[in-house]
Write an enzyme that holds these catalytic residues in place. Structure first.
Site, PDB file in Angstrom:
ATOM      1  N   MET A  30      33.514  29.479  64.167  1.00 13.25           N
ATOM      2  CA  MET A  30      34.400  28.412  63.687  1.00 13.25           C
ATOM      3  C   MET A  30      34.971  27.638  64.878  1.00 13.25           C
ATOM      4  SD  MET A  30      36.118  29.776  60.201  1.00 13.25           S
ATOM      5  CE  MET A  30      37.425  30.740  60.895  1.00 13.25           C
ATOM      6  N   GLY A  31      34.390  27.841  66.049  1.00 11.35           N
ATOM      7  CA  GLY A  31      34.806  27.068  67.223  1.00 11.35           C
ATOM      8  C   GLY A  31      36.067  27.594  67.879  1.00 11.35           C
ATOM      9  N   LEU A  33      36.224  28.228  71.115  1.00 12.61           N
ATOM     10  CA  LEU A  33      35.519  29.365  71.705  1.00 12.61           C
ATOM     11  C   LEU A  33      36.318  30.058  72.806  1.00 12.61           C
ATOM     12  CD1 LEU A  33      31.854  27.980  72.014  1.00 12.61           C
ATOM     13  CD2 LEU A  33      32.978  29.042  70.043  1.00 12.61           C
ATOM     14  N   HIS A  34      36.108  31.361  72.889  1.00 11.21           N
ATOM     15  CA  HIS A  34      36.717  32.179  73.943  1.00 11.21           C
ATOM     16  C   HIS A  34      35.661  33.156  74.457  1.00 11.21           C
ATOM     17  CE1 HIS A  34      36.881  35.155  70.767  1.00 11.21           C
ATOM     18  NE2 HIS A  34      37.635  34.367  70.021  1.00 11.21           N
ATOM     19  N   GLY A  36      35.027  36.134  73.778  1.00 11.73           N
ATOM     20  CA  GLY A  36      34.344  36.926  72.739  1.00 11.73           C
ATOM     21  C   GLY A  36      33.114  36.185  72.237  1.00 11.73           C
ATOM     22  N   HIS A  37      33.297  34.896  71.916  1.00  5.73           N
ATOM     23  CA  HIS A  37      32.154  34.084  71.485  1.00  5.73           C
ATOM     24  C   HIS A  37      31.112  34.009  72.604  1.00  5.73           C
ATOM     25  CE1 HIS A  37      35.546  32.132  69.076  1.00  5.73           C
ATOM     26  NE2 HIS A  37      34.724  32.523  68.128  1.00  5.73           N
ATOM     27  N   GLY A 147      30.339  39.507  65.959  1.00  2.00           N
ATOM     28  CA  GLY A 147      31.208  40.426  66.689  1.00  2.00           C
ATOM     29  C   GLY A 147      31.711  41.562  65.813  1.00  2.00           C
ATOM     30  N   ASP A 150      35.214  41.353  63.741  1.00  2.00           N
ATOM     31  CA  ASP A 150      35.306  41.160  62.289  1.00  2.00           C
ATOM     32  C   ASP A 150      34.352  42.166  61.645  1.00  2.00           C
ATOM     33  OD1 ASP A 150      36.868  38.379  62.065  1.00  2.00           O
ATOM     34  OD2 ASP A 150      35.522  38.330  63.774  1.00  2.00           O
ATOM     35  N   GLN A 153      33.231  41.834  58.027  1.00  2.00           N
ATOM     36  CA  GLN A 153      32.356  40.668  57.893  1.00  2.00           C
ATOM     37  C   GLN A 153      30.931  41.022  58.329  1.00  2.00           C
ATOM     38  OE1 GLN A 153      33.357  36.481  59.171  1.00  2.00           O
ATOM     39  NE2 GLN A 153      32.297  37.120  61.020  1.00  2.00           N
TER      40      GLN A 153
HETATM   41  P1  AMP Z   1      35.026  33.058  64.526  1.00  2.00           P
HETATM   42  O1  AMP Z   1      34.840  31.792  65.311  1.00  2.00           O
HETATM   43  O2  AMP Z   1      36.371  33.653  64.661  1.00  2.00           O
HETATM   44  O3  AMP Z   1      34.542  32.920  63.106  1.00  2.00           O
HETATM   45  O4  AMP Z   1      34.050  34.117  65.196  1.00  2.00           O
HETATM   46  C1  AMP Z   1      32.697  33.856  65.378  1.00  2.00           C
HETATM   47  C2  AMP Z   1      32.007  35.119  65.819  1.00  2.00           C
HETATM   48  O5  AMP Z   1      32.581  35.580  67.031  1.00  2.00           O
HETATM   49  C3  AMP Z   1      32.163  36.254  64.798  1.00  2.00           C
HETATM   50  O6  AMP Z   1      30.944  36.968  64.701  1.00  2.00           O
HETATM   51  C4  AMP Z   1      33.251  37.083  65.405  1.00  2.00           C
HETATM   52  O7  AMP Z   1      33.216  38.447  65.034  1.00  2.00           O
HETATM   53  C5  AMP Z   1      32.953  36.940  66.883  1.00  2.00           C
HETATM   54  N1  AMP Z   1      34.150  37.238  67.665  1.00  2.00           N
HETATM   55  C6  AMP Z   1      35.390  36.709  67.504  1.00  2.00           C
HETATM   56  N2  AMP Z   1      36.259  37.283  68.363  1.00  2.00           N
HETATM   57  C7  AMP Z   1      35.547  38.193  69.072  1.00  2.00           C
HETATM   58  C8  AMP Z   1      35.879  39.122  70.109  1.00  2.00           C
HETATM   59  N3  AMP Z   1      37.109  39.230  70.590  1.00  2.00           N
HETATM   60  N4  AMP Z   1      34.891  39.906  70.615  1.00  2.00           N
HETATM   61  C9  AMP Z   1      33.624  39.798  70.138  1.00  2.00           C
HETATM   62  N5  AMP Z   1      33.253  38.953  69.159  1.00  2.00           N
HETATM   63  C10 AMP Z   1      34.198  38.159  68.635  1.00  2.00           C
END
Ligand code: AMP
Length: 283
Positions: A30-31, A33-34, A36-37, A147, A150, A153
């Site tokens: 969902m953008g 980005l950090h 983790g992404h 990741g 979640d 998910q």
């Molecule tokens: P989101 O943008 O929050 O929907 O996350 C997109 C993807 O990044 C999902 O598969 C999340 O599980 C993964 N993600 C988000 N935060 C982290 C994190 N801290 N470490 C690893 N993966 C992450």
């Protein structure tokens, strides 16, 4: 790096890449980005010839009183990170195109979507399963990376992919944390400095439970109290759930094993944070 904003253009590109025999790796997000992404993107870069990142704040996975309108966005910053991670294509469709006039189909996964976040966010996982299915159809990835952050998910997407025979390998990736233990999340941007400090109780609770489990405590009720003590010490933190579950079925367990997931969600002010750990895996 190419930025594609229409479904038609993305599908045309996918078709052409497939006909050239390219292996497509895909990271849906969902953008905002950090790191983790970025870890998902770097792994995707290794696993595919072409790396596709989607950025789409999916309206149908947000409840009525949730943060859809204020969800943080920064396409320019995201493209910078994407470039550094070797992304070939950024796909950013708009919501009107994804859910055009007359849209009325939903993908619903069963049992796995009922507890934990599913209980607090009714309909959330229908929205997630539906959008991921649509994105898989549009991007046609060979491999997609998600990741463990979640965790539910990821379990739902793995189930859906198997149940619907989607030809995609779904890969789960470790949780990336800030140096002080806070799990990275786009929603951390909402936290005031004081709230952010309170939020450390999640990773502290996880570490304490892991330590207690390693010292031989397996009783889930006991471990839960150990975690709750740390969370309840933070007056600003309101617990949503803190549960010990089987990693595969997500059913509640009384006795913790290496295959036990400790999953938790809290609210700090208006921000909802989640975190989890699998006792038999690394922190
Ligand atoms: P989101 O943008 O929050 O929907 O996350 C997109 C993807 O990044 C999902 O598969 C999340 O599980 C993964 N993600 C988000 N935060 C982290 C994190 N801290 N470490 C690893 N993966 C992450």
């Amino acid at each position: 790096m190419e930025i594609i904003t229409t479904i038609h253009e993305m599908q045309k590109t996918t078709l052409s890449l497939k006909s050239q025999g390219k292996r497509i790796a895909f990271v849906p997000t969902m953008g905002y980005l950090h790191a983790g992404h970025a870890s998902l993107l770097r792994e995707g870069r290794q696993q595919g010839d072409i790396l596709v990142l989607s950025i789409f704040v999916n309206p149908i996975q947000f409840g009525q009183n949730e943060d859809l309108d204020r969800y943080p966005r920064n396409l320019e910053g995201d493209c910078h990170i994407a470039g550094e991670c070797g992304v070939d294509i950024v796909f950013t469709p708009d919501a009107a195109a994804m859910y055009g006039n007359g849209f009325q189909t939903k993908v619903q996964v069963g049992q796995l979507t009922l507890p934990l976040c599913g209980a607090s966010r009714p309909g959330h996982f229908d929205g997630v399963a539906t959008v991921v299915n649509k994105l898989f159809n549009i991007v046609q990835p060979d491999v997609a990376l998600f990741g463990n952050k979640d965790y539910q998910q990821l379990a739902v997407i793995k189930r859906m992919t198997a149940d619907l025979n989607l030809p995609v390998k779904v890969v789960g990736m470790p949780i990336i944390r800030e140096a002080d233990g806070l799990a990275m999340s786009s929603r951390n941007a909402y936290l005031s400095p004081a709230e952010r400090l309170s939020g450390l109780c999640l990773s502290k609770a996880i570490l304490k439970v892991r330590e207690s489990y390693a010292s031989g405590i397996c009783d889930a009720a006991l471990l839960k109290n150990i975690a709750l003590n740390l969370i309840e010490a933070e007056p600003e933190v309101v617990l949503d759930y803190l549960d010990f579950r089987d990693v595969t079925t997500l059913e509640a367990v009384d006795k913790a094993t290496a295959n036990t997931l400790l999953a938790m969600a809290v609210k700090i002010g208006t921000t909802r944070l989640i975190d989890n750990t699998i006792l038999g895996e690394e922190f």
